[in-house]
Write a protein that holds these residues in place. Structure first.
Motif, PDB file in Angstrom:
ATOM      1  N   GLU A   1     -68.784  19.816  11.138  1.00 60.52           N
ATOM      2  CA  GLU A   1     -67.369  19.716  10.763  1.00 60.52           C
ATOM      3  C   GLU A   1     -67.086  20.724   9.651  1.00 60.52           C
ATOM      4  O   GLU A   1     -67.456  20.520   8.495  1.00 60.52           O
ATOM      5  CB  GLU A   1     -67.051  18.296  10.290  1.00 60.52           C
ATOM      6  N   GLU A   2     -66.410  21.813   9.981  1.00 59.02           N
ATOM      7  CA  GLU A   2     -66.221  22.912   9.039  1.00 59.02           C
ATOM      8  C   GLU A   2     -65.305  22.560   7.875  1.00 59.02           C
ATOM      9  O   GLU A   2     -65.351  23.220   6.836  1.00 59.02           O
ATOM     10  CB  GLU A   2     -65.663  24.132   9.783  1.00 59.02           C
ATOM     11  N   TRP A   3     -64.466  21.527   8.020  1.00 62.19           N
ATOM     12  CA  TRP A   3     -63.502  21.197   6.979  1.00 62.19           C
ATOM     13  C   TRP A   3     -64.106  20.357   5.856  1.00 62.19           C
ATOM     14  O   TRP A   3     -63.424  20.048   4.889  1.00 62.19           O
ATOM     15  CB  TRP A   3     -62.303  20.460   7.588  1.00 62.19           C
TER      16      TRP A   3
ATOM     17  N   GLY B   1     -60.600  21.184   2.417  1.00 61.06           N
ATOM     18  CA  GLY B   1     -59.266  21.670   2.731  1.00 61.06           C
ATOM     19  C   GLY B   1     -58.516  20.845   3.752  1.00 61.06           C
ATOM     20  O   GLY B   1     -57.427  21.225   4.178  1.00 61.06           O
ATOM     21  N   CYS B   2     -59.040  19.730   4.182  1.00 59.55           N
ATOM     22  CA  CYS B   2     -58.375  18.895   5.177  1.00 59.55           C
ATOM     23  C   CYS B   2     -57.203  18.159   4.529  1.00 59.55           C
ATOM     24  O   CYS B   2     -57.369  17.477   3.522  1.00 59.55           O
ATOM     25  CB  CYS B   2     -59.369  17.891   5.773  1.00 59.55           C
TER      26      CYS B   2
END
Length: 296
Positions: free
Chosen positions: A265-267, A207-208
């Protein structure tokens, strides 16, 4: 004067009915903006040719659509927009489109101690695809660093201990003598081997919306701890030697460090990494790989 009708050979019927997975152009010179820098890049652009009866695609339409990359900062939204133009210009011919971009990002890096700084190039590659299953973006990145072998360091320390025991056997120890000995070539009789190493990342952006090259470079260099340097004075070289001596790592250690940092890094949708230690002892490389939510 009447307009001359030019033949469109691509619109002719194919002599052999067979759909093609990908048709396009490779190694196109392309200007774009990434991380605020104007960059000279190379592009591979193409679409599928699903209509088995069509002789070819309209490559000029793909080329012209690339002009949109010059208008604003490179982002996932911009890539999606360009791929949509690829498909709109090939309606009824294609169901998937892809764009591969590659280049180098220049980042200015400060020296460890002195006020010096210099530029370092980070090769990157972006692969964007739009197909019936959705929109996908992957970023590839390469980061150079230095690695010192823990085994070699242990063996070097043992040799120094042995030499110390030989030099000072049955002798009273005076502090100034020991200090002088440690600062001599007889004292540091062996040094561990280190090598220039590289970490290559394949990252699915999920989603980045931005293309986070600088962020991933900073994160990777921080996780590894001994990034290669640019401009240095002797004080910087000494600080680099200290950092390497306190940061011993096998390729397995390096892969785990970077992998652990990336998993935070959640994205990210998923990633793969490969670290290579270009051995100074052997004529071959030491390599480790790790993947998370990424098919090999």
């Amino acid at each position: 004067m009447n307009a001359i009708h030019l033949p469109d050979v691509a619109a002719q019927t194919a002599t052999l009915n067979l759909p093609l997975d990908w048709v396009g152009m490779c190694d196109i010179a392309q200007s774009l903006t990434l991380e605020g820098q104007r960059i000279s890049a190379r592009a591979d652009a193409g679409v599928s040719l699903d209509d088995a009866g069509a002789r070819g695609i309209h490559m000029s339409r793909l080329y012209l659509a690339l002009a949109e990359l010059e208008q604003e900062e490179l982002s996932a939204d911009l890539l999606r927009q360009v791929l949509a133009r690829f498909l709109d210009s090939h309606r009824d011919l294609s169901s998937s489109a892809s764009l591969r971009l590659r280049g180098e990002l220049l980042l200015k890096r400060s020296a460890l101690v002195s006020p010096l700084a210099g530029w370092k190039a980070y090769p990157w590659e972006i692969h964007a695809r739009q197909d019936p299953w959705g929109f996908h973006v992957e970023l590839q990145l390469e980061v150079a660093y230095s690695s010192t072998c823990p085994c070699s360091a242990a063996l070097a320390r043992q040799l120094i201990q042995q030499r110390f025991a030989e030099e000072f056997a049955d002798r009273p120890l005076e502090r100034h003598q020991v200090l002088a000995w440690l600062g001599s070539t007889r004292g540091i009789v062996a040094t561990p081997h280190s090598q220039r190493s590289s970490a290559r990342l394949w990252v699915r952006l999920g989603g980045c919306t931005q293309i986070p090259v600088r962020h991933l470079v900073d994160m990777t260099e921080q996780a590894l701890g001994t990034a290669v340097q640019t401009a240095v004075k002797r004080a910087d070289e000494q600080a680099f030697a200290l950092a390497n001596g306190q940061n011993l790592m096998f390729c397995e250690d390096a892969a785990r460090r970077v992998g652990g940092a990336l998993r935070g890094e959640e994205w990210l949708e998923g990633f793969k990494l490969r670290v290579v230690h270009a051995e100074s002892l052997h004529a071959h490389d030491a390599v480790a790989e790790y993947a998370w939510r990424y098919p090999l």
